[in-house]
Design a protein around this motif. Structure first.
Motif, PDB file in Angstrom:
ATOM      1  N   ILE A  48       0.861  -1.176   0.000  1.00  0.00           N
ATOM      2  CA  ILE A  48       0.000   0.000   0.000  1.00  0.00           C
ATOM      3  C   ILE A  48       0.900   1.230   0.000  1.00  0.00           C
ATOM      4  O   ILE A  48       2.057   1.165   0.399  1.00  0.00           O
ATOM      5  N   SER A  49       0.363   2.344  -0.456  1.00  0.00           N
ATOM      6  CA  SER A  49       1.108   3.600  -0.444  1.00  0.00           C
ATOM      7  C   SER A  49       0.559   4.493   0.658  1.00  0.00           C
ATOM      8  O   SER A  49      -0.661   4.586   0.842  1.00  0.00           O
ATOM      9  N   ALA A  50       1.450   5.135   1.370  1.00  0.00           N
ATOM     10  CA  ALA A  50       1.015   6.006   2.464  1.00  0.00           C
ATOM     11  C   ALA A  50       1.982   7.175   2.587  1.00  0.00           C
ATOM     12  O   ALA A  50       3.179   7.043   2.301  1.00  0.00           O
ATOM     13  N   ARG A  51       1.441   8.295   3.024  1.00  0.00           N
ATOM     14  CA  ARG A  51       2.261   9.472   3.278  1.00  0.00           C
ATOM     15  C   ARG A  51       2.674   9.446   4.750  1.00  0.00           C
ATOM     16  O   ARG A  51       1.841   9.553   5.645  1.00  0.00           O
ATOM     17  N   ILE A  52       3.952   9.290   4.995  1.00  0.00           N
ATOM     18  CA  ILE A  52       4.466   9.125   6.348  1.00  0.00           C
ATOM     19  C   ILE A  52       4.731  10.479   6.989  1.00  0.00           C
ATOM     20  O   ILE A  52       5.394  11.343   6.405  1.00  0.00           O
ATOM     21  N   ASP A  53       4.206  10.649   8.192  1.00  0.00           N
ATOM     22  CA  ASP A  53       4.396  11.878   8.962  1.00  0.00           C
ATOM     23  C   ASP A  53       5.116  11.524  10.258  1.00  0.00           C
ATOM     24  O   ASP A  53       4.535  10.909  11.153  1.00  0.00           O
TER      25      ASP A  53
END
Length: 232
Positions: free
Chosen positions: A145-150
């Protein structure tokens, strides 16, 4: 703690190291600690210091007399990408190597998960605002899956968005980067190994059983009208 033990204790303390899963929240000039260096699991600095490399695991297995089990250890405990290298979970490796040294036929187990109780996965599946069953299914099928990491996400905002959830799962070891050379805030995430996969499978089965029981209970229950309720 931060102010007295670390920041204002320069006469007695030269250097301190704080380790954990999440970044220290609200560490600024108005709190007890601010001027420190932070290194996350995407950084290449110390990338081999917080787990075992494949060479270290092979040496451990050789010393324990179980070098032939290297493939099992790789499938179960390897796969975490720190910086640009893959790392084994040190706790799992040590406990399982010690167990096999005593009982060579013992099956492989997920020892680290016993200490964590998978509470994050339980919250994820049961939270009404997060529909993640599709993504979990893709991960269990061997996909990503693709995710924007913060890096600034804290546990308080775990369920604020899916990206927050994936960030916490990534930083706590339930997911890892898909490729060692992946870079930037948008990452491809995968399940790292068999030990973690088992945790997802166990929690998903339990969650589905709970939903099935709830639906069955609703299906069996009969409407109760005022004139007939007393007969029940």
């Amino acid at each position: 703690l931060f102010g007295s033990a670390l920041k204002d204790n320069s006469k007695l303390l030269k250097r301190a190291v704080i380790t954990g899963c999440m970044r220290i929240a609200q560490a600024d000039i108005f709190t007890g600690i601010n001027n420190f260096r932070w290194y996350g699991i995407q950084d290449e600095v110390y990338e081999d210091a917080l787990g075992f490399t494949s060479q270290e695991v092979q040496r451990i297995l050789t010393n324990a007399g179980i070098s032939e089990r290297g493939k099992d250890f790789k499938e179960w405990y390897d796969g975490y990408v720190f910086g640009r290298i893959k790392i084994y979970c040190s706790w799992d490796v040590l406990i399982q190597a010690d167990n096999l040294r005593k009982k060579p036929r013992q099956e492989m187990k997920a020892h680290w998960l016993v200490t964590s109780e998978n509470e994050i996965l339980r919250q994820m599946l049961r939270h009404p605002g997060l529909d993640v069953e599709g993504e979990i299914g893709a991960l269990l099928a061997g996909g990503s899956i693709s995710a924007r990491i913060d890096d600034n996400v804290t546990y308080d905002y775990l369920h604020a968005s899916k990206d927050n959830l994936w960030t916490v799962l990534y930083q706590t070891g339930y997911l890892t980067k898909e490729l060692p050379d992946d870079n930037g805030s948008l990452l491809g995430l995968v399940i790292p190994n068999k030990a973690i996969r088992k945790a997802y499978e166990d929690e998903l089965v339990e969650w589905k059983m709970e939903n099935s029981d709830a639906r069955q209970s609703t299906k069996l229950s009969k409407p109760c009208f005022p004139s007939t309720c007393w007969k029940a």
